[in-house]
Design an enzyme around this catalytic site. Structure first.
Site, PDB file in Angstrom:
ATOM      1  N   MET A 247     119.100 -42.117  21.702  1.00  0.00           N
ATOM      2  CA  MET A 247     118.736 -43.094  20.786  1.00  0.00           C
ATOM      3  C   MET A 247     119.073 -42.461  19.318  1.00  0.00           C
ATOM      4  SD  MET A 247     119.063 -46.258  22.910  1.00  0.00           S
ATOM      5  CE  MET A 247     118.938 -46.927  21.228  1.00  0.00           C
TER       6      MET A 247
ATOM      7  N   MET B 123     117.448 -52.506  28.200  1.00  0.00           N
ATOM      8  CA  MET B 123     116.219 -52.130  27.496  1.00  0.00           C
ATOM      9  C   MET B 123     115.349 -52.744  28.776  1.00  0.00           C
ATOM     10  SD  MET B 123     117.879 -51.714  24.115  1.00  0.00           S
ATOM     11  CE  MET B 123     119.190 -52.598  24.571  1.00  0.00           C
TER      12      MET B 123
ATOM     13  N   ASP C  98     124.000 -55.036  25.783  1.00  0.00           N
ATOM     14  CA  ASP C  98     122.106 -55.224  25.023  1.00  0.00           C
ATOM     15  C   ASP C  98     121.820 -55.264  25.617  1.00  0.00           C
ATOM     16  OD1 ASP C  98     122.268 -51.949  23.773  1.00  0.00           O
ATOM     17  OD2 ASP C  98     123.744 -52.913  22.386  1.00  0.00           O
TER      18      ASP C  98
ATOM     19  N   HIS D 119     129.739 -52.472  24.916  1.00  0.00           N
ATOM     20  CA  HIS D 119     128.050 -51.950  25.197  1.00  0.00           C
ATOM     21  C   HIS D 119     127.713 -53.358  25.127  1.00  0.00           C
ATOM     22  CE1 HIS D 119     124.965 -49.261  24.709  1.00  0.00           C
ATOM     23  NE2 HIS D 119     124.027 -49.896  23.967  1.00  0.00           N
TER      24      HIS D 119
ATOM     25  N   SER E  28     129.312 -53.042  19.652  1.00  0.00           N
ATOM     26  CA  SER E  28     127.808 -53.342  20.302  1.00  0.00           C
ATOM     27  C   SER E  28     127.751 -54.846  20.459  1.00  0.00           C
ATOM     28  CB  SER E  28     127.001 -52.667  20.375  1.00  0.00           C
ATOM     29  OG  SER E  28     125.683 -53.820  20.422  1.00  0.00           O
TER      30      SER E  28
ATOM     31  N   MET F 237     118.242 -56.844  26.549  1.00  0.00           N
ATOM     32  CA  MET F 237     116.637 -56.456  26.471  1.00  0.00           C
ATOM     33  C   MET F 237     115.886 -57.245  27.089  1.00  0.00           C
ATOM     34  SD  MET F 237     117.463 -56.225  22.168  1.00  0.00           S
ATOM     35  CE  MET F 237     118.290 -55.189  21.624  1.00  0.00           C
TER      36      MET F 237
ATOM     37  N   ASP G 222     124.290 -44.004  20.298  1.00  0.00           N
ATOM     38  CA  ASP G 222     123.757 -45.470  19.620  1.00  0.00           C
ATOM     39  C   ASP G 222     122.379 -45.565  18.811  1.00  0.00           C
ATOM     40  OD1 ASP G 222     122.969 -48.382  20.198  1.00  0.00           O
ATOM     41  OD2 ASP G 222     122.317 -48.529  22.451  1.00  0.00           O
TER      42      ASP G 222
ATOM     43  N   HIS H 243     123.498 -51.549  28.996  1.00  0.00           N
ATOM     44  CA  HIS H 243     122.538 -51.213  27.950  1.00  0.00           C
ATOM     45  C   HIS H 243     121.326 -51.157  28.178  1.00  0.00           C
ATOM     46  CE1 HIS H 243     120.005 -48.874  24.694  1.00  0.00           C
ATOM     47  NE2 HIS H 243     118.961 -48.567  25.670  1.00  0.00           N
TER      48      HIS H 243
HETATM   49  C1  DX5 Z   1     119.491 -51.352  19.841  1.00  0.00           C
HETATM   50  C2  DX5 Z   1     121.138 -51.033  20.225  1.00  0.00           C
HETATM   51  C3  DX5 Z   1     121.888 -51.234  19.717  1.00  0.00           C
HETATM   52  C4  DX5 Z   1     122.318 -52.107  18.630  1.00  0.00           C
HETATM   53  C5  DX5 Z   1     122.529 -51.612  17.593  1.00  0.00           C
HETATM   54  O1  DX5 Z   1     118.400 -51.182  20.395  1.00  0.00           O
HETATM   55  O2  DX5 Z   1     121.106 -50.338  21.712  1.00  0.00           O
HETATM   56  O3  DX5 Z   1     123.245 -50.997  20.937  1.00  0.00           O
HETATM   57  O4  DX5 Z   1     122.762 -53.014  18.873  1.00  0.00           O
HETATM   58  O5  DX5 Z   1     123.194 -51.824  16.698  1.00  0.00           O
HETATM   59  P1  DX5 Z   1     124.061 -51.191  15.217  1.00  0.00           P
HETATM   60  O6  DX5 Z   1     124.885 -50.465  15.705  1.00  0.00           O
HETATM   61  O7  DX5 Z   1     123.666 -52.027  14.860  1.00  0.00           O
HETATM   62  O8  DX5 Z   1     122.489 -50.289  14.711  1.00  0.00           O
HETATM   63 ZN    ZN Z   2     122.477 -49.805  23.101  1.00  0.00          ZN
END
Ligand code: DX5
Ligand code: ZN
Length: 219
Positions: A138, A69, A36, A34, A9, A38, A176, A67
């Site tokens: 998750m 969010m 993320d 990956h 990620s 948000m 994840d 991903h």
């Molecule tokens: C959290 C993200 C993850 C995050 C994981 O909301 O969706 O993808 O980057 O990070 P680690 O591996 O540090 O938990």
């Molecule tokens: Zn993620």
């Protein structure tokens, strides 16, 4: 059984040297990137969006596993497809018309993923599992990297694997949050196909060696 995969990620990477971080992943044993996204509404944090993904897409040589969010992800499906995203994952909790959303993602030529929060039961996917390419389980509450792994995830993965087998679906299970060298193998033994790892990879001394270590654990 297919080989299990690792998806670093980039949330945990150093954005000031993003191109170097991308090249590291390109040269590593990792399988996907990956990403993320948000929005500060669905989750209490804001990460990065389209301009950053466009920059990543220019250098990344492995599939972009994105991903979302965000609330109302339907608004941006075409935009992410045009950016070169390969897998687009939306949250079950953010999609009142999930079946329609999945069809729209596939119509844009992307693999369709559904993420479920820790409180969301895998049983809720009973009627859509055959339409889902990837379920992102998750194992932390979404919004931040570096959180601790929720142990109940093992049982969830086993239940989800049973559902996939019972429905004869081809869905991949991706995990994840809080993934590390200690829980990686147990997750795969319970049925996981892809492990996302952020902090464990990028905050380590030698991220490329850490990716290799994770791959060896789940080989
Ligand atoms: C959290 C993200 C993850 C995050 C994981 O909301 O969706 O993808 O980057 O990070 P680690 O591996 O540090 O938990
Ligand atoms: Zn993620």
């Amino acid at each position: 059984m297919n080989k299990s995969m690792i998806a670093p990620s980039l949330l945990a990477s150093d954005f000031a040297i993003l191109q170097q971080e991308i090249e590291m992943v390109n040269q590593s044993d990792a399988d996907w990137f990956h990403l993320d996204v948000m929005d500060g509404v669905f989750v209490p944090n804001i990460s990065f969006g389209m301009p950053v993904i466009a920059a990543i897409a220019k250098h990344a040589k492995k599939p972009l596993d994105t991903h979302l969010m965000i609330v109302d992800p339907d608004r941006y499906i075409k935009t992410f497809a045009d950016l070169g995203v390969n897998h687009l994952t939306v949250h079950y909790e953010a999609c009142p018309h999930l079946h329609r959303t999945l069809q729209a993602i596939k119509a844009e030529g992307m693999k369709a993923g559904v993420a479920i929060n820790p409180h969301t039961s895998v049983n809720l996917l009973e009627d859509t599992i055959q339409d889902i390419d990837i379920v992102l389980v998750m194992s932390v509450n979404p919004g931040f990297g570096g959180q601790s792994f929720i142990e109940n995830t093992y049982q969830k993965v086993a239940d989800l694997k049973a559902l996939i087998n019972r429905k004869k679906a081809k869905t991949l299970i991706e995990i994840d949050g809080g993934v590390n060298a200690e829980n990686a193998k147990t997750l795969v033994d319970h049925g996981a196909d892809v492990l996302v790892a952020g902090s464990f990879v990028f905050k380590s001394e030698d991220p490329r060696a850490t990716i290799k270590e994770l791959k060896e654990k789940i080989a």
